[in-house]
Write a protein that holds these residues in place. Structure first.
Motif, PDB file in Angstrom:
ATOM      1  N   TRP A  33      52.169 -28.538  -6.193  1.00 27.41           N
ATOM      2  CA  TRP A  33      50.851 -28.225  -5.880  1.00 27.41           C
ATOM      3  C   TRP A  33      51.467 -27.568  -4.819  1.00 27.41           C
ATOM      4  CZ3 TRP A  33      45.815 -28.314  -7.724  1.00 27.41           C
ATOM      5  CH2 TRP A  33      44.948 -28.907  -8.740  1.00 27.41           C
ATOM      6  N   GLU A  34      51.016 -26.105  -5.395  1.00 22.74           N
ATOM      7  CA  GLU A  34      51.121 -24.985  -4.538  1.00 22.74           C
ATOM      8  C   GLU A  34      50.166 -23.922  -3.913  1.00 22.74           C
ATOM      9  OE1 GLU A  34      53.910 -22.182  -7.031  1.00 22.74           O
ATOM     10  OE2 GLU A  34      54.783 -23.806  -7.243  1.00 22.74           O
ATOM     11  N   GLU A  74      43.302 -26.036 -10.827  1.00 28.12           N
ATOM     12  CA  GLU A  74      42.877 -27.792 -12.228  1.00 28.12           C
ATOM     13  C   GLU A  74      41.155 -27.502 -12.635  1.00 28.12           C
ATOM     14  OE1 GLU A  74      45.881 -30.427 -12.045  1.00 28.12           O
ATOM     15  OE2 GLU A  74      43.624 -31.497 -11.580  1.00 28.12           O
ATOM     16  N   LYS A  75      40.842 -27.487 -13.343  1.00 26.64           N
ATOM     17  CA  LYS A  75      39.731 -27.131 -13.907  1.00 26.64           C
ATOM     18  C   LYS A  75      39.600 -29.046 -14.974  1.00 26.64           C
ATOM     19  CE  LYS A  75      39.343 -22.279 -15.176  1.00 26.64           C
ATOM     20  NZ  LYS A  75      38.963 -21.466 -16.163  1.00 26.64           N
ATOM     21  N   TRP A  76      38.142 -29.023 -14.552  1.00 26.27           N
ATOM     22  CA  TRP A  76      38.046 -30.417 -15.224  1.00 26.27           C
ATOM     23  C   TRP A  76      36.817 -30.286 -15.747  1.00 26.27           C
ATOM     24  CZ3 TRP A  76      39.643 -35.471 -13.515  1.00 26.27           C
ATOM     25  CH2 TRP A  76      41.178 -35.002 -13.036  1.00 26.27           C
ATOM     26  N   GLU A 109      44.395 -25.901  -1.281  1.00 30.07           N
ATOM     27  CA  GLU A 109      44.395 -24.959  -0.094  1.00 30.07           C
ATOM     28  C   GLU A 109      44.351 -24.833   1.169  1.00 30.07           C
ATOM     29  OE1 GLU A 109      40.940 -21.763  -0.183  1.00 30.07           O
ATOM     30  OE2 GLU A 109      41.476 -20.983  -1.882  1.00 30.07           O
ATOM     31  N   ASP A 110      45.250 -25.305   2.208  1.00 32.59           N
ATOM     32  CA  ASP A 110      45.567 -25.024   3.549  1.00 32.59           C
ATOM     33  C   ASP A 110      45.793 -27.242   3.267  1.00 32.59           C
ATOM     34  OD1 ASP A 110      45.118 -22.817   4.754  1.00 32.59           O
ATOM     35  OD2 ASP A 110      43.195 -23.101   4.647  1.00 32.59           O
ATOM     36  N   ASP A 111      46.743 -27.246   2.821  1.00 27.46           N
ATOM     37  CA  ASP A 111      46.845 -29.083   2.560  1.00 27.46           C
ATOM     38  C   ASP A 111      45.727 -29.538   2.297  1.00 27.46           C
ATOM     39  OD1 ASP A 111      49.144 -28.737   2.911  1.00 27.46           O
ATOM     40  OD2 ASP A 111      49.243 -28.721   4.655  1.00 27.46           O
ATOM     41  N   MET A 112      44.960 -28.781   1.602  1.00 27.71           N
ATOM     42  CA  MET A 112      43.330 -30.411   1.067  1.00 27.71           C
ATOM     43  C   MET A 112      43.027 -29.594   0.280  1.00 27.71           C
ATOM     44  SD  MET A 112      42.616 -31.642   4.004  1.00 27.71           S
ATOM     45  CE  MET A 112      40.285 -31.830   3.413  1.00 27.71           C
TER      46      MET A 112
END
Length: 151
Positions: free
Chosen positions: A96-97, A102-104, A117-120
């Motif tokens: 992950w960057e 992702e869309k679910w 974002e921000d490692d979360m």
């Protein structure tokens, strides 16, 4: 049941998989970026209709003793979903960057976005934040429990 060529077309629509023709007309699909030793996502697709997807790392999927699922009678949607889950299960968090999404979707076509974002991993419904997760596996497990799949 999908034809052999239809199954191959589904598998070939995933650019991260590499097609490898093997003996007796069979075809494997290799995932080089796998974070575990297992690299075959698709195994022994055969003109007789048989084919297997490695699902040994996917929670809640019944597999054989080697972690494979026979997809002989799968629909296109079922096959696509299982292949995406297999790839996700072999990718790990490291792929992950920042800003990746992702869309679910659930069976009613409701959509949620999972954003890193921000490692979360943050789960959004439109602009509204629904949940936050420390790992992708936690987010994926939650989404599956709630009836959502990546397509």
């Amino acid at each position: 049941m999908l034809s052999f060529n239809e199954k191959l077309a589904v598998m070939e629509s995933f650019p991260q998989l590499e097609r490898r023709d093997v003996s007796m007309g069979r075809v494997n699909f290799h995932y080089e970026r796998s974070v575990i030793e297992k690299k075959n996502v698709g195994f022994h697709f055969h003109p007789n209709g048989n084919g297997f997807i490695f699902a040994g790392e996917i929670d809640g999927v019944d597999t054989d003793e080697k972690g494979f699922v026979n997809i002989r009678d799968y629909s296109e949607e079922e096959l696509r979903s299982l292949v995406q889950q297999a790839i996700d299960s072999l990718t790990g968090d490291s792929s992950w960057e920042e800003g990746q999404e992702e869309k679910w979707f659930d069976s009613d076509r409701n959509e949620l976005q999972l954003k890193f974002e921000d490692d979360m991993w943050y789960l959004f419904s439109g602009l509204n934040l629904e949940m936050a997760f420390e790992t992708y596996e936690e987010a994926r497990e939650y989404l599956r429990e709630e009836g959502f799949n990546r397509l």
